[in-house]
Structure formats: structure tokens, C-alpha cells
Motif scaffolding. Sequence first.
Motif, PDB file in Angstrom:
ATOM      1  N   GLY A   1       0.781  -1.222   0.000  1.00  0.00           N
ATOM      2  CA  GLY A   1       0.000   0.000   0.000  1.00  0.00           C
ATOM      3  C   GLY A   1       0.815   1.275   0.000  1.00  0.00           C
ATOM      4  O   GLY A   1       0.264   2.353  -0.132  1.00  0.00           O
ATOM      5  N   ALA A   2       2.122   1.204   0.153  1.00  0.00           N
ATOM      6  CA  ALA A   2       2.973   2.397   0.158  1.00  0.00           C
ATOM      7  C   ALA A   2       3.957   2.292  -1.001  1.00  0.00           C
ATOM      8  O   ALA A   2       4.965   1.583  -0.909  1.00  0.00           O
ATOM      9  N   THR A   3       3.676   2.976  -2.083  1.00  0.00           N
ATOM     10  CA  THR A   3       4.523   2.846  -3.270  1.00  0.00           C
ATOM     11  C   THR A   3       5.902   3.456  -3.059  1.00  0.00           C
ATOM     12  O   THR A   3       6.799   3.202  -3.847  1.00  0.00           O
ATOM     13  N   GLY A   4       6.087   4.230  -2.015  1.00  0.00           N
ATOM     14  CA  GLY A   4       7.398   4.795  -1.721  1.00  0.00           C
ATOM     15  C   GLY A   4       8.436   3.738  -1.418  1.00  0.00           C
ATOM     16  O   GLY A   4       9.632   4.004  -1.459  1.00  0.00           O
ATOM     17  N   ARG A   5       8.014   2.531  -1.129  1.00  0.00           N
ATOM     18  CA  ARG A   5       8.962   1.437  -0.881  1.00  0.00           C
ATOM     19  C   ARG A   5       9.759   1.099  -2.129  1.00  0.00           C
ATOM     20  O   ARG A   5      10.807   0.470  -2.038  1.00  0.00           O
ATOM     21  N   PHE A   6       9.263   1.490  -3.287  1.00  0.00           N
ATOM     22  CA  PHE A   6       9.971   1.215  -4.537  1.00  0.00           C
ATOM     23  C   PHE A   6      11.114   2.189  -4.789  1.00  0.00           C
ATOM     24  O   PHE A   6      11.872   2.008  -5.720  1.00  0.00           O
ATOM     25  N   ALA A   7      11.225   3.236  -3.978  1.00  0.00           N
ATOM     26  CA  ALA A   7      12.226   4.263  -4.230  1.00  0.00           C
ATOM     27  C   ALA A   7      13.641   3.726  -4.069  1.00  0.00           C
ATOM     28  O   ALA A   7      14.566   4.177  -4.722  1.00  0.00           O
ATOM     29  N   LYS A   8      13.821   2.770  -3.192  1.00  0.00           N
ATOM     30  CA  LYS A   8      15.162   2.218  -2.966  1.00  0.00           C
ATOM     31  C   LYS A   8      15.128   0.716  -3.144  1.00  0.00           C
ATOM     32  O   LYS A   8      14.106   0.079  -2.970  1.00  0.00           O
ATOM     33  N   GLY A   9      16.249   0.166  -3.452  1.00  0.00           N
ATOM     34  CA  GLY A   9      16.384  -1.280  -3.534  1.00  0.00           C
ATOM     35  C   GLY A   9      15.911  -1.831  -4.856  1.00  0.00           C
ATOM     36  O   GLY A   9      15.363  -1.143  -5.707  1.00  0.00           O
ATOM     37  N   LYS A  10      16.137  -3.106  -5.016  1.00  0.00           N
ATOM     38  CA  LYS A  10      15.736  -3.762  -6.250  1.00  0.00           C
ATOM     39  C   LYS A  10      14.440  -4.528  -6.022  1.00  0.00           C
ATOM     40  O   LYS A  10      14.120  -4.904  -4.898  1.00  0.00           O
ATOM     41  N   ILE A  11      13.724  -4.783  -7.088  1.00  0.00           N
ATOM     42  CA  ILE A  11      12.432  -5.459  -6.973  1.00  0.00           C
ATOM     43  C   ILE A  11      12.474  -6.841  -7.566  1.00  0.00           C
ATOM     44  O   ILE A  11      11.461  -7.474  -7.743  1.00  0.00           O
ATOM     45  N   HIS A  12      13.648  -7.303  -7.883  1.00  0.00           N
ATOM     46  CA  HIS A  12      13.764  -8.612  -8.499  1.00  0.00           C
ATOM     47  C   HIS A  12      14.799  -9.429  -7.746  1.00  0.00           C
ATOM     48  O   HIS A  12      15.611  -8.904  -7.007  1.00  0.00           O
ATOM     49  N   CYS A  13      14.741 -10.680  -7.955  1.00  0.00           N
ATOM     50  CA  CYS A  13      15.715 -11.592  -7.391  1.00  0.00           C
ATOM     51  C   CYS A  13      16.711 -11.909  -8.494  1.00  0.00           C
ATOM     52  O   CYS A  13      16.341 -12.051  -9.652  1.00  0.00           O
ATOM     53  N   SER A  14      17.963 -12.034  -8.151  1.00  0.00           N
ATOM     54  CA  SER A  14      18.962 -12.301  -9.177  1.00  0.00           C
ATOM     55  C   SER A  14      19.425 -13.752  -9.156  1.00  0.00           C
ATOM     56  O   SER A  14      20.439 -14.079  -9.765  1.00  0.00           O
ATOM     57  N   CYS A  15      18.689 -14.613  -8.490  1.00  0.00           N
ATOM     58  CA  CYS A  15      19.097 -16.016  -8.467  1.00  0.00           C
ATOM     59  C   CYS A  15      18.841 -16.650  -9.834  1.00  0.00           C
ATOM     60  O   CYS A  15      18.127 -16.118 -10.667  1.00  0.00           O
ATOM     61  N   TRP A  16      19.404 -17.798 -10.056  1.00  0.00           N
ATOM     62  CA  TRP A  16      19.319 -18.435 -11.368  1.00  0.00           C
ATOM     63  C   TRP A  16      17.903 -18.879 -11.694  1.00  0.00           C
ATOM     64  O   TRP A  16      17.555 -19.035 -12.863  1.00  0.00           O
ATOM     65  N   MET A  17      17.058 -19.072 -10.673  1.00  0.00           N
ATOM     66  CA  MET A  17      15.693 -19.506 -10.957  1.00  0.00           C
ATOM     67  C   MET A  17      14.797 -18.338 -11.357  1.00  0.00           C
ATOM     68  O   MET A  17      13.866 -18.504 -12.126  1.00  0.00           O
TER      69      MET A  17
END
Length: 85
Positions: free
Chosen positions: A38-54
Motif C-alpha cells: 500500500g505504500a509505493t514509496g517502498r519502490f524508491a530504494k532497492g531492487k524489486i527482483h531476485c537475481s538467483c538463477w531460478m
Amino acid sequence: MNRDRSYYRKQRKRAIHRKEGILSRIGGEAYIFTWAHGATGRFAKGKIHCSCWMCRRKSYDDPQLRDKRMAMDAAEQLREIEWGL
């Protein structure tokens, strides 16, 4: 170089919008709500994806275009042989 608040607001908004777009293309509004709670400000920092092989998907993970075309041609030839009998 000194920058004013409007520059930083614009960059933050740009990052949030980009990450919302990525999530909406992957899984729709449900993904956005799950990540942001519910708080879109959480997208301001960090990545939103996982970089694992799966989880990651890179262009070099797929077969090359020529290999895809060869597979399509082979499938087409098999269909022609089946219909010819």
C-alpha cells in the motif's frame, strides 16, 4: 553540482514508476500491492527482483533466433509429412 529538491523528487518518482511498471507487466496489480503493502514509496530504494538463477531471465538464456527458426522449420516439415500420408 548542487541540485534542488525538485530534481530529487523527480528521480524518486521516476524510479518508483519504473519499478511499478515492471511489476505490473510481470504479475499485475497484485504484485505491486504485495511488494509495496500500500505504500509505493517502498519502490524508491532497492531492487524489486531476485537475481538467483531460478528467477532471472536474460537474453542469452533463450535459444538464438536462428535455432528457433530451425526448430519451426523442422516442425513445419513434420506437419507436411504427416498431412502428405
